[in-house]
Structure formats: structure tokens, C-alpha cells
Design a protein around this motif. Structure first.
Motif, PDB file in Angstrom:
ATOM      1  N   ALA A  30       0.799  -1.222   0.000  1.00  0.00           N
ATOM      2  CA  ALA A  30       0.000   0.000   0.000  1.00  0.00           C
ATOM      3  C   ALA A  30       0.832   1.274   0.000  1.00  0.00           C
ATOM      4  O   ALA A  30       0.412   2.296  -0.536  1.00  0.00           O
ATOM      5  CB  ALA A  30      -0.947   0.001   1.206  1.00  0.00           C
ATOM      6  N   GLU A  31       2.016   1.227   0.583  1.00  0.00           N
ATOM      7  CA  GLU A  31       2.828   2.435   0.694  1.00  0.00           C
ATOM      8  C   GLU A  31       3.682   2.701  -0.542  1.00  0.00           C
ATOM      9  O   GLU A  31       4.358   3.728  -0.613  1.00  0.00           O
ATOM     10  CB  GLU A  31       3.712   2.343   1.934  1.00  0.00           C
ATOM     11  CG  GLU A  31       2.914   2.333   3.228  1.00  0.00           C
ATOM     12  CD  GLU A  31       3.788   2.139   4.449  1.00  0.00           C
ATOM     13  OE1 GLU A  31       4.957   1.750   4.273  1.00  0.00           O
ATOM     14  OE2 GLU A  31       3.292   2.377   5.565  1.00  0.00           O
ATOM     15  N   CYS A  32       3.656   1.821  -1.514  1.00  0.00           N
ATOM     16  CA  CYS A  32       4.471   2.016  -2.713  1.00  0.00           C
ATOM     17  C   CYS A  32       3.878   3.109  -3.593  1.00  0.00           C
ATOM     18  O   CYS A  32       2.671   3.134  -3.842  1.00  0.00           O
ATOM     19  CB  CYS A  32       4.564   0.720  -3.499  1.00  0.00           C
ATOM     20  SG  CYS A  32       5.526   0.883  -5.018  1.00  0.00           S
ATOM     21  N   PRO A  33       4.705   4.035  -4.106  1.00  0.00           N
ATOM     22  CA  PRO A  33       4.183   5.103  -4.971  1.00  0.00           C
ATOM     23  C   PRO A  33       3.867   4.614  -6.376  1.00  0.00           C
ATOM     24  O   PRO A  33       4.637   3.875  -6.981  1.00  0.00           O
ATOM     25  CB  PRO A  33       5.321   6.126  -4.986  1.00  0.00           C
ATOM     26  CG  PRO A  33       6.559   5.312  -4.756  1.00  0.00           C
ATOM     27  CD  PRO A  33       6.144   4.198  -3.829  1.00  0.00           C
ATOM     28  N   ILE A  34       2.717   5.029  -6.890  1.00  0.00           N
ATOM     29  CA  ILE A  34       2.285   4.747  -8.256  1.00  0.00           C
ATOM     30  C   ILE A  34       2.330   6.058  -9.034  1.00  0.00           C
ATOM     31  O   ILE A  34       1.865   7.095  -8.543  1.00  0.00           O
ATOM     32  CB  ILE A  34       0.852   4.180  -8.279  1.00  0.00           C
ATOM     33  CG1 ILE A  34       0.726   2.956  -7.356  1.00  0.00           C
ATOM     34  CG2 ILE A  34       0.431   3.847  -9.704  1.00  0.00           C
ATOM     35  CD1 ILE A  34       1.571   1.788  -7.751  1.00  0.00           C
ATOM     36  N   VAL A  41       1.660   8.703  -6.118  1.00  0.00           N
ATOM     37  CA  VAL A  41       0.594   8.549  -5.125  1.00  0.00           C
ATOM     38  C   VAL A  41       0.697   7.146  -4.556  1.00  0.00           C
ATOM     39  O   VAL A  41       0.850   6.176  -5.307  1.00  0.00           O
ATOM     40  CB  VAL A  41      -0.798   8.765  -5.759  1.00  0.00           C
ATOM     41  CG1 VAL A  41      -1.912   8.425  -4.767  1.00  0.00           C
ATOM     42  CG2 VAL A  41      -0.947  10.190  -6.251  1.00  0.00           C
ATOM     43  N   GLU A  42       0.643   7.015  -3.227  1.00  0.00           N
ATOM     44  CA  GLU A  42       0.708   5.683  -2.631  1.00  0.00           C
ATOM     45  C   GLU A  42      -0.417   4.808  -3.168  1.00  0.00           C
ATOM     46  O   GLU A  42      -1.554   5.266  -3.331  1.00  0.00           O
ATOM     47  CB  GLU A  42       0.610   5.777  -1.107  1.00  0.00           C
ATOM     48  CG  GLU A  42       1.843   6.368  -0.451  1.00  0.00           C
ATOM     49  CD  GLU A  42       1.792   6.260   1.061  1.00  0.00           C
ATOM     50  OE1 GLU A  42       0.766   5.778   1.592  1.00  0.00           O
ATOM     51  OE2 GLU A  42       2.765   6.653   1.711  1.00  0.00           O
ATOM     52  N   ALA A  43      -0.089   3.548  -3.420  1.00  0.00           N
ATOM     53  CA  ALA A  43      -1.090   2.628  -3.948  1.00  0.00           C
ATOM     54  C   ALA A  43      -2.327   2.593  -3.058  1.00  0.00           C
ATOM     55  O   ALA A  43      -3.463   2.521  -3.542  1.00  0.00           O
ATOM     56  CB  ALA A  43      -0.494   1.230  -4.081  1.00  0.00           C
ATOM     57  N   GLY A  44      -2.119   2.664  -1.753  1.00  0.00           N
ATOM     58  CA  GLY A  44      -3.236   2.617  -0.823  1.00  0.00           C
ATOM     59  C   GLY A  44      -4.117   3.849  -0.841  1.00  0.00           C
ATOM     60  O   GLY A  44      -5.216   3.838  -0.280  1.00  0.00           O
ATOM     61  N   ALA A  47      -7.863   5.905  -5.838  1.00  0.00           N
ATOM     62  CA  ALA A  47      -9.319   5.798  -5.838  1.00  0.00           C
ATOM     63  C   ALA A  47      -9.812   5.787  -7.273  1.00  0.00           C
ATOM     64  O   ALA A  47      -9.100   6.213  -8.194  1.00  0.00           O
ATOM     65  CB  ALA A  47      -9.950   6.965  -5.065  1.00  0.00           C
ATOM     66  N   ALA A  48     -11.017   5.290  -7.459  1.00  0.00           N
ATOM     67  CA  ALA A  48     -11.607   5.279  -8.797  1.00  0.00           C
ATOM     68  C   ALA A  48     -11.604   6.689  -9.372  1.00  0.00           C
ATOM     69  O   ALA A  48     -11.944   7.657  -8.681  1.00  0.00           O
ATOM     70  CB  ALA A  48     -13.032   4.727  -8.738  1.00  0.00           C
ATOM     71  N   GLY A  49     -11.188   6.811 -10.612  1.00  0.00           N
ATOM     72  CA  GLY A  49     -11.107   8.112 -11.275  1.00  0.00           C
ATOM     73  C   GLY A  49      -9.713   8.685 -11.320  1.00  0.00           C
ATOM     74  O   GLY A  49      -9.430   9.558 -12.162  1.00  0.00           O
ATOM     75  N   ASP A  50      -8.814   8.235 -10.443  1.00  0.00           N
ATOM     76  CA  ASP A  50      -7.426   8.711 -10.498  1.00  0.00           C
ATOM     77  C   ASP A  50      -6.799   8.303 -11.832  1.00  0.00           C
ATOM     78  O   ASP A  50      -7.030   7.199 -12.332  1.00  0.00           O
ATOM     79  CB  ASP A  50      -6.604   8.115  -9.356  1.00  0.00           C
ATOM     80  CG  ASP A  50      -6.883   8.783  -8.027  1.00  0.00           C
ATOM     81  OD1 ASP A  50      -7.426   9.896  -8.022  1.00  0.00           O
ATOM     82  OD2 ASP A  50      -6.559   8.167  -6.984  1.00  0.00           O
ATOM     83  N   LEU A  51      -5.991   9.186 -12.392  1.00  0.00           N
ATOM     84  CA  LEU A  51      -5.329   8.912 -13.660  1.00  0.00           C
ATOM     85  C   LEU A  51      -3.918   8.418 -13.397  1.00  0.00           C
ATOM     86  O   LEU A  51      -3.082   9.145 -12.859  1.00  0.00           O
ATOM     87  CB  LEU A  51      -5.292  10.171 -14.532  1.00  0.00           C
ATOM     88  CG  LEU A  51      -6.650  10.720 -14.982  1.00  0.00           C
ATOM     89  CD1 LEU A  51      -6.473  12.035 -15.735  1.00  0.00           C
ATOM     90  CD2 LEU A  51      -7.380   9.700 -15.862  1.00  0.00           C
ATOM     91  N   VAL A  52      -3.645   7.166 -13.756  1.00  0.00           N
ATOM     92  CA  VAL A  52      -2.321   6.589 -13.560  1.00  0.00           C
ATOM     93  C   VAL A  52      -1.603   6.513 -14.908  1.00  0.00           C
ATOM     94  O   VAL A  52      -2.236   6.384 -15.955  1.00  0.00           O
ATOM     95  CB  VAL A  52      -2.389   5.201 -12.895  1.00  0.00           C
ATOM     96  CG1 VAL A  52      -3.078   5.294 -11.547  1.00  0.00           C
ATOM     97  CG2 VAL A  52      -3.103   4.206 -13.786  1.00  0.00           C
ATOM     98  N   PHE A  53      -0.284   6.604 -14.852  1.00  0.00           N
ATOM     99  CA  PHE A  53       0.504   6.589 -16.079  1.00  0.00           C
ATOM    100  C   PHE A  53       0.714   5.162 -16.541  1.00  0.00           C
ATOM    101  O   PHE A  53       1.097   4.286 -15.764  1.00  0.00           O
ATOM    102  CB  PHE A  53       1.850   7.265 -15.857  1.00  0.00           C
ATOM    103  CG  PHE A  53       2.676   7.364 -17.106  1.00  0.00           C
ATOM    104  CD1 PHE A  53       2.296   8.196 -18.141  1.00  0.00           C
ATOM    105  CD2 PHE A  53       3.821   6.594 -17.258  1.00  0.00           C
ATOM    106  CE1 PHE A  53       3.048   8.282 -19.307  1.00  0.00           C
ATOM    107  CE2 PHE A  53       4.586   6.669 -18.414  1.00  0.00           C
ATOM    108  CZ  PHE A  53       4.182   7.513 -19.442  1.00  0.00           C
TER     109      PHE A  53
END
Length: 220
Positions: A30-34, A41-44, A47-53
Motif C-alpha cells: 500500500a505504501e508504494c508510490p504509483i 501517489v501511494e497505492a493505498g 481511488a476510482a477516477g485517479d489517472l495513472v501513467f
């Protein structure tokens, strides 16, 4: 970072669906950054709607978030990452590359399960096996199966495959189906075709120049 042939303490998350079984499903501590459009942003905290690369499609929205690994001890794979250590559940797929990968599957890149790259006998450079219990391992799904960056390492987003659907309890499964109602239909998972070929344990270890699992056990 992509693994090539050249080769802590988490927290429980409240309100996220938790699969009953841990070994076959993916997950990232959970503490790993995405990597997201807002920066790491920490994986934990996703939330739905967040834009990930993503490696192939730029920024894509998160559609569903759950967690695994919080119910019982699992043997996770820990490896160096930007700003710390990346801890992956055994079923988490990560990207591997190199000439041996191309020879194994006909593609320059492939995916391998972290559990198949167990570090007891020398997994990816600097990696090690760690026991994880009572800690949250997050998994998230996008509209399709994608390659995302976790702690600087290319890993796969989740897929609603049979292992995950079996692992989810009734409430979590209902939430996933609410996010992806097409999964109720025959062939509804067509959008989640694997982003890269997925190698089995023997092929993945051979491609990375690691000893076969049987040799690991004899050496232990």
C-alpha cells in the motif's frame, strides 16, 4: 525500471474489498508510490477516477481498487525501487525484457509473476523474499490491462481473471461487477487481454538467467 537479463511496514486499508486467497492474486504494498497525473501517489491512496501513467496508453483512469495480503502471511518479493523498496504479492505481474525474453515468447517484453522470481537463489538484482502478514497489498483495475509504474518499476494493473474472481468475497465481487457490468456476459473480459505475453515460472526464470525452482530447493 524494467527487469532485464542483465540484471516497510504496511498498513491495513479500511473500506477496500479484501480477497480471501492471496497467493494467486496480484498486489503492491500500500505504501508504494504509483505514477499518476498528480505525481507519485501511494497505492493505498488510489481511488476510482485517479489517472495513472501507463506504458502504452498514457494516463488512464482507475476503475476499481481492492487489496489482498492482509488476511494471512504470504511470501512476497521485495526489490529496490525509487525512494525505497517495492514489495509485490506473489501473483503480481512485472515487466521483463531482453533477448532471452524474445526467444522465449517471440516478443521483446513479457510479464512474469513475482512469486515465480523468488529471490532465495538470486532473483532480479537486489531482490529478496519477505514474509508479509497483516499488511495491505493493493490491486487496481483500469479499463484494460495495462503496464503501470510502481516505485519506478513497470508492473501490470489488475485483470478480472478466474483467480481474482474466486478470491473475492461476495461483497467485493459485487463491487467489481458494478464497476464492470460487462463481466457478467460471456466474453465480457475481452478488454482485459494480457498487455504482454505472460511467461510461466520456468520460462521467466530461464529468461532472467535464474536457477530453476528445483535447483533452488536443493540449494536451500
Amino acid at each position: 525500471m524494467t527487469v532485464t537479463i542483465r540484471g516497510q511496514g504496511g498498513r491495513r486499508l479500511q473500506g477496500l474489498p479484501v480477497p480471501r486467497a492471496e497467493t494467486a492474486v496480484p498486489g503492491i504494498l500500500a505504501e508504494c508510490p504509483i505514477d499518476t497525473i498528480r505525481g507519485p501517489v501511494e497505492a493505498g491512496a488510489l481511488a476510482a477516477g485517479d489517472l495513472v501513467f501507463t506504458r502504452d496508453a498514457g494516463y488512464r483512469p482507475v476503475r476499481w481498487v481492492g487489496c489482498c495480503g492482509a488476511l494471512a502471511e504470504i511470501a512476497a518479493l521485495a526489490m529496490p525501487a525509487e525512494g525505497g523498496t517495492l514489495v509485490l504479492a506473489p501473483g503480481q505481474l512485472l515487466l521483463i525484457a531482453g533477448p532471452a525474453v524474445a526467444a522465449a515468447c517471440g516478443e521483446p517484453e513479457a510479464l512474469a509473476a513475482a512469486g515465480d522470481l523468488a529471490a532465495e537463489a538470486g532473483g532480479p538484482a537486489g531482490s529478496r523474499s519477505v514474509a508479509v502478514a497483516g499488511q495491505a497489498m493493493v490491486l487496481f483495475l483500469l479499463d484494460t490491462h495495462e503496464i503501470v509504474r510502481a516505485g519506478g518499476t513497470w508492473c501490470a494493473s489488475g485483470r478480472p481473471d478466474a483467480a481474482l474472481m474466486r478470491a473475492l468475497d461476495e461483497g467485493a465481487r459485487a463491487g467489481l461487477l458494478a464497476a464492470f457490468p460487462e463481466l457478467r456476459l460471456p466474453g465480457g473480459d475481452a478488454a482485459f487481454r494480457a498487455a504482454r505475453p505472460v511467461l510461466d515460472a520456468a520460462a521467466a526464470r530461464a529468461a532472467l538467467g535464474l536457477r530453476p525452482a528445483a535447483q533452488r530447493r536443493r540449494a536451500a
